[in-house]
Write a protein that holds these residues in place. Structure first.
Motif, mmCIF file in Angstrom:
data_model
loop_
_atom_site.group_PDB
_atom_site.id
_atom_site.type_symbol
_atom_site.label_atom_id
_atom_site.label_comp_id
_atom_site.label_asym_id
_atom_site.label_seq_id
_atom_site.Cartn_x
_atom_site.Cartn_y
_atom_site.Cartn_z
ATOM 1 N N ASP A 98 0.735 -1.197 -0.047
ATOM 2 C CA ASP A 98 -0.024 0.078 -0.071
ATOM 3 C C ASP A 98 0.891 1.250 -0.125
ATOM 4 N N GLN A 102 1.223 4.243 -2.986
ATOM 5 C CA GLN A 102 0.995 5.637 -2.780
ATOM 6 C C GLN A 102 2.239 6.398 -3.319
ATOM 7 N N ARG A 113 -3.107 -3.020 -7.834
ATOM 8 C CA ARG A 113 -2.812 -4.006 -6.801
ATOM 9 C C ARG A 113 -3.261 -5.332 -7.395
#
Length: 116
Positions: A98, A102, A113
């Motif tokens: 994650d 970002q 993902r």
């Protein structure tokens, strides 16, 4: 040790021998790196073949090896962990999917993902 028999010129590894003294062999193929907004990367984590240790893998980068290594180095520094660049993949130690997504989105990359 036995010598390997050569059946064709391809067995020499793609090299061509020339008697022309002015022949210049351009061995290096330069692959142009796409801009970040045209890159489609995939972020997944894996533990296969790593002794049960989890790593985050970034795949899909299209560009030169130098740019891939620079991106890998930047991602490792931002996460504060180790990793490597192998077989056109960036491997980061630990499950930082994650956070990496970002960071890559801030850089302008399209990141997807993959997996659970």
């Amino acid at each position: 040790m036995s010598k390997k028999k050569l059946n064709s010129l391809e067995d020499l590894g793609g090299f061509v021998f020339s008697t022309n003294n002015e022949f210049k062999y351009d061995q290096e193929e330069t692959q142009e790196t796409l801009p970040p907004n045209k890159q489609f990367l995939e972020a997944l984590f894996s533990n296969k073949g790593r002794g049960g240790k989890i790593v985050t893998v970034i795949t899909g980068f299209e560009g030169s090896d130098e740019d891939l290594k620079a991106l890998g180095k930047m991602l490792k520094q931002k996460c504060g962990v180790g990793g490597s660049v192998k077989d056109n993949e960036i491997i980061i130690q630990g499950n930082h999917r994650d956070k990496l997504m970002q960071i890559l989105k801030k850089q302008g990359y399209n990141v997807k993902r993959v997996g659970g």
